[in-house]
Motif scaffolding. Structure first.
Motif, PDB file in Angstrom:
ATOM      1  N   UNK A 198      -2.826  -8.662  12.609  1.00  0.00           N
ATOM      2  CA  UNK A 198      -3.066  -9.585  11.486  1.00  0.00           C
ATOM      3  C   UNK A 198      -4.546  -9.840  11.213  1.00  0.00           C
ATOM      4  N   UNK A 199      -5.321 -10.042  12.276  1.00  0.00           N
ATOM      5  CA  UNK A 199      -6.735 -10.369  12.080  1.00  0.00           C
ATOM      6  C   UNK A 199      -7.536  -9.217  11.480  1.00  0.00           C
ATOM      7  N   UNK A 200      -6.946  -8.020  11.461  1.00  0.00           N
ATOM      8  CA  UNK A 200      -7.663  -6.871  10.908  1.00  0.00           C
ATOM      9  C   UNK A 200      -7.573  -6.816   9.379  1.00  0.00           C
ATOM     10  N   UNK A 201      -6.743  -7.688   8.800  1.00  0.00           N
ATOM     11  CA  UNK A 201      -6.441  -7.583   7.363  1.00  0.00           C
ATOM     12  C   UNK A 201      -7.654  -7.466   6.433  1.00  0.00           C
ATOM     13  N   UNK A 202      -8.724  -8.246   6.626  1.00  0.00           N
ATOM     14  CA  UNK A 202      -9.852  -8.101   5.695  1.00  0.00           C
ATOM     15  C   UNK A 202     -10.416  -6.681   5.666  1.00  0.00           C
ATOM     16  N   UNK A 203     -10.512  -6.051   6.844  1.00  0.00           N
ATOM     17  CA  UNK A 203     -11.025  -4.678   6.926  1.00  0.00           C
ATOM     18  C   UNK A 203     -10.048  -3.711   6.250  1.00  0.00           C
ATOM     19  N   UNK A 204      -8.757  -3.934   6.480  1.00  0.00           N
ATOM     20  CA  UNK A 204      -7.733  -3.061   5.898  1.00  0.00           C
ATOM     21  C   UNK A 204      -7.760  -3.156   4.371  1.00  0.00           C
ATOM     22  N   UNK A 205      -7.835  -4.380   3.882  1.00  0.00           N
ATOM     23  CA  UNK A 205      -7.826  -4.576   2.433  1.00  0.00           C
ATOM     24  C   UNK A 205      -8.997  -3.863   1.778  1.00  0.00           C
ATOM     25  N   UNK A 206     -10.162  -3.989   2.400  1.00  0.00           N
ATOM     26  CA  UNK A 206     -11.329  -3.339   1.811  1.00  0.00           C
ATOM     27  C   UNK A 206     -11.207  -1.816   1.864  1.00  0.00           C
ATOM     28  N   UNK A 207     -10.695  -1.326   2.981  1.00  0.00           N
ATOM     29  CA  UNK A 207     -10.496   0.123   3.110  1.00  0.00           C
ATOM     30  C   UNK A 207      -9.587   0.626   1.997  1.00  0.00           C
ATOM     31  N   UNK A 208      -8.521  -0.095   1.734  1.00  0.00           N
ATOM     32  CA  UNK A 208      -7.531   0.363   0.751  1.00  0.00           C
ATOM     33  C   UNK A 208      -8.026   0.239  -0.687  1.00  0.00           C
ATOM     34  N   UNK A 209      -9.128  -0.481  -0.866  1.00  0.00           N
ATOM     35  CA  UNK A 209      -9.729  -0.551  -2.205  1.00  0.00           C
ATOM     36  C   UNK A 209     -10.722   0.581  -2.457  1.00  0.00           C
ATOM     37  N   UNK A 210     -11.017   1.371  -1.423  1.00  0.00           N
ATOM     38  CA  UNK A 210     -12.043   2.406  -1.533  1.00  0.00           C
ATOM     39  C   UNK A 210     -11.453   3.674  -2.163  1.00  0.00           C
ATOM     40  N   UNK A 211     -11.591   3.771  -3.484  1.00  0.00           N
ATOM     41  CA  UNK A 211     -10.957   4.887  -4.212  1.00  0.00           C
ATOM     42  C   UNK A 211     -11.568   6.234  -3.825  1.00  0.00           C
ATOM     43  N   UNK A 212     -12.869   6.254  -3.581  1.00  0.00           N
ATOM     44  CA  UNK A 212     -13.504   7.526  -3.200  1.00  0.00           C
ATOM     45  C   UNK A 212     -12.980   7.999  -1.841  1.00  0.00           C
ATOM     46  N   UNK A 213     -12.809   7.052  -0.933  1.00  0.00           N
ATOM     47  CA  UNK A 213     -12.250   7.400   0.377  1.00  0.00           C
ATOM     48  C   UNK A 213     -10.846   7.988   0.221  1.00  0.00           C
ATOM     49  N   UNK A 214     -10.016   7.313  -0.568  1.00  0.00           N
ATOM     50  CA  UNK A 214      -8.635   7.779  -0.729  1.00  0.00           C
ATOM     51  C   UNK A 214      -8.600   9.165  -1.361  1.00  0.00           C
ATOM     52  N   UNK A 215      -9.511   9.403  -2.301  1.00  0.00           N
ATOM     53  CA  UNK A 215      -9.558  10.735  -2.926  1.00  0.00           C
ATOM     54  C   UNK A 215      -9.959  11.798  -1.900  1.00  0.00           C
ATOM     55  N   UNK A 216     -10.910  11.448  -1.036  1.00  0.00           N
ATOM     56  CA  UNK A 216     -11.320  12.424  -0.003  1.00  0.00           C
ATOM     57  C   UNK A 216     -10.177  12.706   0.958  1.00  0.00           C
ATOM     58  N   UNK A 217      -9.467  11.660   1.341  1.00  0.00           N
ATOM     59  CA  UNK A 217      -8.349  11.848   2.268  1.00  0.00           C
ATOM     60  C   UNK A 217      -7.259  12.713   1.625  1.00  0.00           C
ATOM     61  N   UNK A 218      -6.990  12.483   0.350  1.00  0.00           N
ATOM     62  CA  UNK A 218      -5.961  13.278  -0.310  1.00  0.00           C
ATOM     63  C   UNK A 218      -6.392  14.734  -0.470  1.00  0.00           C
ATOM     64  N   UNK A 219      -7.688  14.958  -0.668  1.00  0.00           N
ATOM     65  CA  UNK A 219      -8.167  16.349  -0.720  1.00  0.00           C
ATOM     66  C   UNK A 219      -7.955  17.012   0.630  1.00  0.00           C
ATOM     67  N   UNK A 220      -8.154  16.240   1.714  1.00  0.00           N
ATOM     68  CA  UNK A 220      -7.928  16.783   3.058  1.00  0.00           C
ATOM     69  C   UNK A 220      -6.437  16.982   3.320  1.00  0.00           C
ATOM     70  N   UNK A 221      -5.601  16.130   2.734  1.00  0.00           N
ATOM     71  CA  UNK A 221      -4.151  16.351   2.824  1.00  0.00           C
ATOM     72  C   UNK A 221      -3.791  17.667   2.134  1.00  0.00           C
ATOM     73  N   UNK A 222      -4.391  17.891   0.972  1.00  0.00           N
ATOM     74  CA  UNK A 222      -4.128  19.138   0.242  1.00  0.00           C
ATOM     75  C   UNK A 222      -4.530  20.341   1.093  1.00  0.00           C
ATOM     76  N   UNK A 223      -5.673  20.221   1.772  1.00  0.00           N
ATOM     77  CA  UNK A 223      -6.102  21.301   2.669  1.00  0.00           C
ATOM     78  C   UNK A 223      -5.143  21.468   3.841  1.00  0.00           C
ATOM     79  N   UNK A 224      -4.564  20.366   4.279  1.00  0.00           N
ATOM     80  CA  UNK A 224      -3.647  20.421   5.422  1.00  0.00           C
ATOM     81  C   UNK A 224      -2.312  21.035   5.028  1.00  0.00           C
ATOM     82  N   UNK A 225      -1.794  20.586   3.900  1.00  0.00           N
ATOM     83  CA  UNK A 225      -0.426  20.957   3.540  1.00  0.00           C
ATOM     84  C   UNK A 225      -0.360  22.325   2.877  1.00  0.00           C
ATOM     85  N   UNK A 226      -1.472  22.792   2.327  1.00  0.00           N
ATOM     86  CA  UNK A 226      -1.459  24.077   1.624  1.00  0.00           C
ATOM     87  C   UNK A 226      -2.416  25.053   2.285  1.00  0.00           C
TER      88      UNK A 226
END
Lengths: 420, 420
Positions: A198-226
């Motif tokens: 529970x106490x980690x929530x502020x860090x989690x919320x900010x992480x999940x707002x980072x659109x550039x991070x999410x795009x990078x992770x999804x590009x790495x998912x694409x590299x993983x799955x394909x």
């Protein structure tokens, strides 16, 4: 894929009757099957695991259940994952001898593998929580990753051999889907099965707002799955490593699939880093610095030995279709620069996959004992925050930490940081 | 895979007897099978192709031979390539409707496909050699590449659906091996089946001494052979495109495999560029500039419409596991930047694959009529040299030509260059 109608889950009561007549098992256990000692020890998330002991010795019997054990029958999971574990074990035995447990017997319809009992090996995660050291840990894991990566790729294999193997493993459609969502996607939004301190929530919320991070992770998912560069272990965390103080073995490749060369390496290093960040909760002050320094040495050795072994195989076993000698050595051109460039790419992707694994283990469904066993949730959140933020940095700018000293410095800096 | 024992190659004499009773064929051709007009027109490298005409209409009958037709029985090639051609045709019909020929009938053991007869379409390569224009050529090819790339990927498909399809296509082990060697490796050393215009030798020799180039090409081969991003056409050159002055169709996907999204786009553009560089041998001075300028417009349209269509699908059909809306739109984050970044990566790889295709068509086994029909070998070598050098530039520094004006300027500059 349907379950064979003869499939029956083993139990402590039925195992000796069902396997007593199998010579590969009976001869290694010894004595009367009725008198075998049988313990169910599966503490993982998915399967039945028995240790079977007799006059001569012990074996491990692992059987897939038709559902995810940690969740229950409401989450069905095909038992054919045991087939892919078997295919992976025999390939690992050939490509990186002496690391995977030896397979004694495989029953496909029963999704059952009888294999070497590793003793007195302990799960590495427990050893790291307990502050134990393992000689040659980084060396062995780095070498294992390099050997399986190289020898499972078209740097080594012929094109038809590789294509046929990719076809075989593509029959495994259910397991990759788990990794794809649990590792790459669920951590970055409020997925149903997620949980976090529970106490980690502020860090989690900010992480999940980072659109550039999410795009990078999804590009790495694409590299993983394909991507089918090589046969991966697919789940090379510290719960898939068993060790004594001097020997290191790798178990449980049921998440094996063809994928990017960097993946296993990145996941292993992530688990070393999580061990590192969780140490303040497990060590006395007097031992802490030295033990954490040792973990950073393991990481450095892991990367260095990956590179050294990969380079060695590049020079001595490059018999596949990629970077053939006809284009380089036989024309008086060295291929060493090409190897170094490829290793640099692998390093960067490994760091990014490392960051993703650091996230999913505190944000998604399957957490690590390293953090999870810290009862003081405020302390746990503080240590998890360091881990999450370093993971973010590695995903966002891996190129800044390709240098191993810079990487260790980054870990030391986050280890001092009071985030929460 | 063994040839079915009932397999028999068709001939003009046996076709009506063998297919006369198949309603899907008979009803479209019409009249008495014995009176059908039957012509064998296969001018490609691999297969038998018949045009069958009757009272009602015409169909094309294509049958795989168990060897490479242009070489002979000494180079066996599995007839199962016809199966993958069929699988590709039905997928293309779904993913990019109206472009591939409609399939009327498929006989798996006979490796035989009966399909739409395209008339009065001509092979695009011939039209380009003859100086004909085709409306919407770049638009159609760009859109076709974008639709098949997007809808065959995990941007659109579910993970199990995609994995199953990759498994199906991985049964095709013989065809990828041809592309791997003929396209990516043979051009860069003195492979046995290679040939090139004698006067081009100085350029070829220098190219083959370029170790950095060869390393880049091999890295792109690794991306090609170990990548399953989407289902490719796999051989999208101007001999696989048929057109009238206003309609564009794509045929012959027997080299279909899962691979990188950039590949088809790059190969198509390479063939437009080869048409461009060969024009001085085919056009009167008075038409030359204008026709070459039109080809450059086709290339620009091809790239632009690829991007526009891909962006459109990204916004309207992103239902797969990659870049899910749960991570972006549903959290108030746009995924547009991620799309643009992916498109930029695709552009760069397409330019590099383009450069490789430009090389292999003048250096390896299978040449293009665009250059090959130039009888004056000194002139041919001069034009081929411009093509080879531009290909080299695109492989070495694609990032400098991602801007389409810069790309067209580069083509115009090489077109003026007196290399030989």
């Amino acid at each position: 894929m349907e379950i064979d109608q003869d499939y029956r889950a083993l139990s402590v009561d039925t195992l000796s009757q069902r396997l007593g007549g199998v010579d590969a098992v009976a001869s290694r256990v010894g004595g009367e099957p009725a008198s075998w000692g049988i313990r169910e020890v599966g503490d993982g998330n998915l399967n039945l695991v028995f240790i079977v002991s007799g006059d001569v010795g012990s074996v491990v019997v692992k059987q897939a259940l038709p559902y995810v054990r940690m969740v229950g029958e409401s989450w069905p999971l095909p038992i054919y994952r045991a087939h892919f574990e078997y295919y992976a074990l025999v390939r690992q035995a050939k490509r990186a001898p002496g690391i995977a447990p030896e397979v004694y017997y495989f029953d496909k319809p029963q999704a059952l593998i009888v294999m070497e009992y590793l003793h007195p090996h302990r799960i590495l995660r427990r050893k790291l929580i307990d502050g134990e050291r393992v000689d040659q840990l980084g060396e062995t894991i780095g070498q294992f990753c390099a050997r399986t990566a190289f020898r499972g790729s078209e740097l080594s294999l012929s094109s038809p051999e590789k294509k046929a193997d990719v076809g075989l493993f593509s029959g495994n459609v259910a397991i990759p889907a788990i990794t794809e969502s649990l590792v790459f996607t669920d951590p970055y939004y409020g997925a149903e099965m997620n949980h976090h301190t529970p106490e980690l929530s502020p860090v989690v919320d900010e992480l999940r707002r980072n659109a550039r991070l999410k795009a990078k992770v999804q590009r790495l998912l694409m590299k993983f799955t394909a991507n089918t560069e090589t046969m991966l272990h697919g789940d090379l965390h510290s719960g898939s490593i068993m060790a004594t103080d001097t020997e290191v073995r790798v178990i449980d490749p049921e998440f094996s699939q063809y994928g990017p060369m960097a993946f296993d390496l990145g996941m292993a290093v992530a688990n070393f880093l999580m061990a590192y960040f969780s140490q303040p909760a497990h060590r006395q002050e007097s031992e802490l610095d030295e033990y954490q320094a040792w973990i950073l040495e393991v990481i450095e050795a892991c990367f260095n030995h990956f590179n050294a072994e990969f380079r060695h195989l590049w020079q001595t076993e490059r018999t596949g279709i990629l970077f053939p000698k006809s284009l380089f050595e036989e024309q008086g051109n060295s291929a060493d620069d090409a190897c170094d460039a490829l290793l640099e790419e692998i390093r960067l992707d490994a760091l990014a996959y490392c960051g993703i694994e650091m996230h999913r283990r505190v944000l998604s469904l399957a957490h690590n004992a390293d953090f999870e066993e810290i009862e003081d949730t405020a302390l746990r959140a503080k240590l998890e925050a360091r881990n999450v933020l370093m993971g973010q940095t590695l995903i966002m700018e891996p190129e800044a930490y390709s240098d191993l000293t810079a990487l260790a410095d980054l870990a030391r800096a986050y280890n001092q940081q009071e985030v929460l």
